[in-house]
Design a protein around this motif. Structure first.
Motif, PDB file in Angstrom:
ATOM      1  N   SER A 321      46.993  49.759  38.668  1.00  0.00           N
ATOM      2  CA  SER A 321      46.738  51.010  39.378  1.00  0.00           C
ATOM      3  C   SER A 321      47.695  51.187  40.557  1.00  0.00           C
ATOM      4  N   GLU A 322      48.145  52.438  40.735  1.00  0.00           N
ATOM      5  CA  GLU A 322      48.983  52.773  41.891  1.00  0.00           C
ATOM      6  C   GLU A 322      48.141  53.090  43.117  1.00  0.00           C
ATOM      7  N   ASP A 323      46.837  53.172  42.941  1.00  0.00           N
ATOM      8  CA  ASP A 323      45.934  53.489  44.042  1.00  0.00           C
ATOM      9  C   ASP A 323      45.804  52.277  44.962  1.00  0.00           C
ATOM     10  N   PRO A 324      46.086  52.421  46.262  1.00  0.00           N
ATOM     11  CA  PRO A 324      45.972  51.273  47.179  1.00  0.00           C
ATOM     12  C   PRO A 324      44.560  50.708  47.265  1.00  0.00           C
ATOM     13  N   GLN A 325      43.541  51.501  46.878  1.00  0.00           N
ATOM     14  CA  GLN A 325      42.168  51.001  46.885  1.00  0.00           C
ATOM     15  C   GLN A 325      41.959  49.882  45.866  1.00  0.00           C
ATOM     16  N   ALA A 326      42.865  49.767  44.905  1.00  0.00           N
ATOM     17  CA  ALA A 326      42.726  48.729  43.884  1.00  0.00           C
ATOM     18  C   ALA A 326      42.768  47.334  44.498  1.00  0.00           C
ATOM     19  N   ASP A 327      43.548  47.142  45.568  1.00  0.00           N
ATOM     20  CA  ASP A 327      43.611  45.827  46.222  1.00  0.00           C
ATOM     21  C   ASP A 327      42.255  45.456  46.817  1.00  0.00           C
ATOM     22  N   ARG A 328      41.639  46.413  47.482  1.00  0.00           N
ATOM     23  CA  ARG A 328      40.316  46.162  48.061  1.00  0.00           C
ATOM     24  C   ARG A 328      39.318  45.786  46.971  1.00  0.00           C
ATOM     25  N   VAL A 329      39.330  46.516  45.865  1.00  0.00           N
ATOM     26  CA  VAL A 329      38.389  46.249  44.772  1.00  0.00           C
ATOM     27  C   VAL A 329      38.642  44.865  44.176  1.00  0.00           C
ATOM     28  N   LEU A 330      39.907  44.498  43.992  1.00  0.00           N
ATOM     29  CA  LEU A 330      40.217  43.176  43.447  1.00  0.00           C
ATOM     30  C   LEU A 330      39.699  42.072  44.375  1.00  0.00           C
ATOM     31  N   ARG A 331      39.859  42.259  45.681  1.00  0.00           N
ATOM     32  CA  ARG A 331      39.355  41.252  46.620  1.00  0.00           C
ATOM     33  C   ARG A 331      37.822  41.172  46.563  1.00  0.00           C
ATOM     34  N   GLU A 332      37.164  42.302  46.418  1.00  0.00           N
ATOM     35  CA  GLU A 332      35.699  42.291  46.324  1.00  0.00           C
ATOM     36  C   GLU A 332      35.234  41.611  45.041  1.00  0.00           C
ATOM     37  N   LEU A 333      36.005  41.761  43.989  1.00  0.00           N
ATOM     38  CA  LEU A 333      35.628  41.134  42.714  1.00  0.00           C
ATOM     39  C   LEU A 333      35.721  39.609  42.775  1.00  0.00           C
ATOM     40  N   LEU A 334      36.479  39.094  43.731  1.00  0.00           N
ATOM     41  CA  LEU A 334      36.547  37.639  43.898  1.00  0.00           C
ATOM     42  C   LEU A 334      35.183  37.050  44.237  1.00  0.00           C
ATOM     43  N   ASP A 335      34.297  37.867  44.795  1.00  0.00           N
ATOM     44  CA  ASP A 335      32.955  37.403  45.180  1.00  0.00           C
ATOM     45  C   ASP A 335      31.905  37.616  44.090  1.00  0.00           C
ATOM     46  N   GLU A 336      32.332  38.125  42.954  1.00  0.00           N
ATOM     47  CA  GLU A 336      31.392  38.345  41.848  1.00  0.00           C
ATOM     48  C   GLU A 336      31.214  37.052  41.049  1.00  0.00           C
ATOM     49  N   PRO A 337      30.015  36.480  41.012  1.00  0.00           N
ATOM     50  CA  PRO A 337      29.810  35.221  40.278  1.00  0.00           C
ATOM     51  C   PRO A 337      30.238  35.290  38.816  1.00  0.00           C
ATOM     52  N   VAL A 338      30.024  36.458  38.205  1.00  0.00           N
ATOM     53  CA  VAL A 338      30.328  36.573  36.783  1.00  0.00           C
ATOM     54  C   VAL A 338      31.835  36.499  36.517  1.00  0.00           C
ATOM     55  N   LEU A 339      32.646  36.632  37.591  1.00  0.00           N
ATOM     56  CA  LEU A 339      34.105  36.583  37.445  1.00  0.00           C
ATOM     57  C   LEU A 339      34.700  35.312  38.041  1.00  0.00           C
ATOM     58  N   ASN A 340      33.865  34.292  38.289  1.00  0.00           N
ATOM     59  CA  ASN A 340      34.359  33.049  38.901  1.00  0.00           C
ATOM     60  C   ASN A 340      35.533  32.444  38.131  1.00  0.00           C
ATOM     61  N   HIS A 341      35.474  32.519  36.829  1.00  0.00           N
ATOM     62  CA  HIS A 341      36.521  31.903  36.007  1.00  0.00           C
ATOM     63  C   HIS A 341      37.863  32.629  36.130  1.00  0.00           C
ATOM     64  N   LEU A 342      37.871  33.793  36.776  1.00  0.00           N
ATOM     65  CA  LEU A 342      39.095  34.576  36.906  1.00  0.00           C
ATOM     66  C   LEU A 342      39.626  34.613  38.339  1.00  0.00           C
ATOM     67  N   LYS A 343      39.057  33.797  39.234  1.00  0.00           N
ATOM     68  CA  LYS A 343      39.451  33.861  40.640  1.00  0.00           C
ATOM     69  C   LYS A 343      40.940  33.595  40.835  1.00  0.00           C
ATOM     70  N   ASP A 344      41.457  32.541  40.216  1.00  0.00           N
ATOM     71  CA  ASP A 344      42.877  32.211  40.381  1.00  0.00           C
ATOM     72  C   ASP A 344      43.761  33.330  39.846  1.00  0.00           C
ATOM     73  N   TRP A 345      43.351  33.874  38.720  1.00  0.00           N
ATOM     74  CA  TRP A 345      44.148  34.960  38.101  1.00  0.00           C
ATOM     75  C   TRP A 345      44.146  36.189  39.006  1.00  0.00           C
ATOM     76  N   ILE A 346      42.987  36.546  39.561  1.00  0.00           N
ATOM     77  CA  ILE A 346      42.909  37.716  40.440  1.00  0.00           C
ATOM     78  C   ILE A 346      43.752  37.499  41.693  1.00  0.00           C
ATOM     79  N   CYS A 347      43.685  36.284  42.283  1.00  0.00           N
ATOM     80  CA  CYS A 347      44.505  35.990  43.464  1.00  0.00           C
ATOM     81  C   CYS A 347      45.993  36.121  43.149  1.00  0.00           C
ATOM     82  N   HIS A 348      46.365  35.641  41.984  1.00  0.00           N
ATOM     83  CA  HIS A 348      47.768  35.755  41.566  1.00  0.00           C
ATOM     84  C   HIS A 348      48.180  37.220  41.432  1.00  0.00           C
TER      85      HIS A 348
END
Length: 375
Positions: A321-348
């Protein structure tokens, strides 16, 4: 006559008369062409939905199609000057061509739009009342999906009117209609989201009608659609929630998307909507239950394959996404337990986005402060 040399393998109309000329001579070829040219005005074909045996074709239709094409090639028909009755008759032949419409139908529509519209609208009305159990539904509505450019604008209002009056009994017809409307350059978003919010509430949750309208609603007005979906899953303990989400994601998957009602830019692709949609999908389409096809040889994807493919595409939408809000959403998703297995990928991916967007324009002092705070 075996016209295998003359006729395309994909359509009834002969592309050449050379095979007949070789086998039977010039005189018989001339006589056959002249006979076909005269024959098409002496017979009125049934429309596809009117035929009692849809898989069979009246040979007079083949002769008529051959005659119209031959007359066009020889300059004996001018679509700009033929009568409206002849234009309607020609359209009846055109919609009976094998594998789509006769190739000259779009040109006829340019010169005789009302005649073509009348026949196409009659076909739509006829298909709309197809019985629920009818299997043979790939007729004019289906052909308009693939070959409707230059034709669909003629019947757009007729199709919307049918939809406003109520859904067809046969849900394959409904899927064709929605696909046709949604895949247009300028789809009627406002009308579709209003109908979708109403129709999604009248179907049982395990029905095809519910899945179709919910997916249209998610694409046209995602926030209330997601709220409705989440509330429904909470309130209805009798519903197999995993199965329902799999069916929704399967319908939204771009695999085999040719006949699906999929918008190019669905409303659920906005970062704030993905913040809700992504965890919901990952809760019900669990990574631990994914089907591992690696090394399994050739396979035919099933609903679960398509659903998990769609699940992954949601994060890709956010990352790209070109929307700058996407960064905020990605950071918030780091706190979602159901996405724990994707934390490293999201940080990358956050690092990649920071690098990519830092090169877009010169930074101001406030940008440096913001980068320091956020990263």
């Amino acid at each position: 006559h075996d016209a295998s040399e003359d006729r395309s393998h994909h359509q009834w109309t002969p592309v050449s008369w050379e095979g007949l000329r070789k086998s039977s001579g010039r005189l018989i070829t001339w006589g056959t062409k002249e006979g076909c040219k005269r024959a098409w005005r002496r017979f009125s074909p049934q429309l596809p939905h009117e035929r009692s045996k849809p898989s069979e074709i009246d040979n007079r239709i083949i002769a008529g199609l051959a005659g119209i094409k031959a007359a066009l090639d020889d300059g004996e028909i001018d679509f700009a000057t033929i009568s409206e009755a002849d234009a309607r008759l020609a359209t009846r032949y055109a919609v009976n061509e094998l594998n789509g419409f006769a190739p000259w139908l779009t040109e006829l529509a340019i010169h005789q739009p009302e005649a073509v519209r009348n026949v196409l609208a009659e076909c739509i009305r006829g298909e709309w009342v197809s019985k629920r159990e009818c299997k043979w539904v790939d007729e004019v509505l289906s052909d308009l999906i693939w070959q409707g450019e230059g034709l669909f604008h003629l019947v757009k209002d007729d199709l919307i009117a049918q939809l406003l009056n109520g859904d067809p009994e046969n849900k394959s017809i409904l899927e064709h209609a929605l696909t046709l409307l949604i895949r247009q350059t300028d789809p009627p978003i406002i009308i579709l989201k209003e109908i979708a919010s109403e129709r999604a509430n009248i179907y049982s949750l395990d029905s095809q009608g519910f899945i179709l309208w919910l997916t249209v609603w998610l694409q046209t007005d995602a926030k209330p659609a997601l709220q409705f979906l989440e509330e429904t899953l909470i309130q209805r303990a009798d519903v197999n929630a995993d199965r329902l989400i799999i069916r929704v994601c399967n319908m939204l998957s771009e695999r085999t998307s040719g006949r699906k009602p999929l918008l190019r830019k669905p409303d659920y692709s906005k970062p704030d909507i993905l913040r809700i949609f992504i965890p919901l999908v990952y809760r019900h389409i669990r990574k631990s239950e994914d089907i591992n096809r690696v090394g399994g040889g050739v396979y035919s994807p099933n609903e679960r394959d398509d659903a998990q493919d769609f699940r992954g595409s949601l994060l890709d939408l956010l990352v790209q996404s070109e929307d700058p809000q996407a960064d905020r959403v990605l950071r918030e998703l780091l706190d979602e337990p159901v996405l724990n297995h994707l934390k490293d990928w999201i940080c990358h991916k956050l690092e990649e986005r920071a690098e990519r967007f830092s090169d877009l324009q010169p930074w101001e002092p406030k940008d440096i402060r913001l980068f320091t705070l956020e990263y």
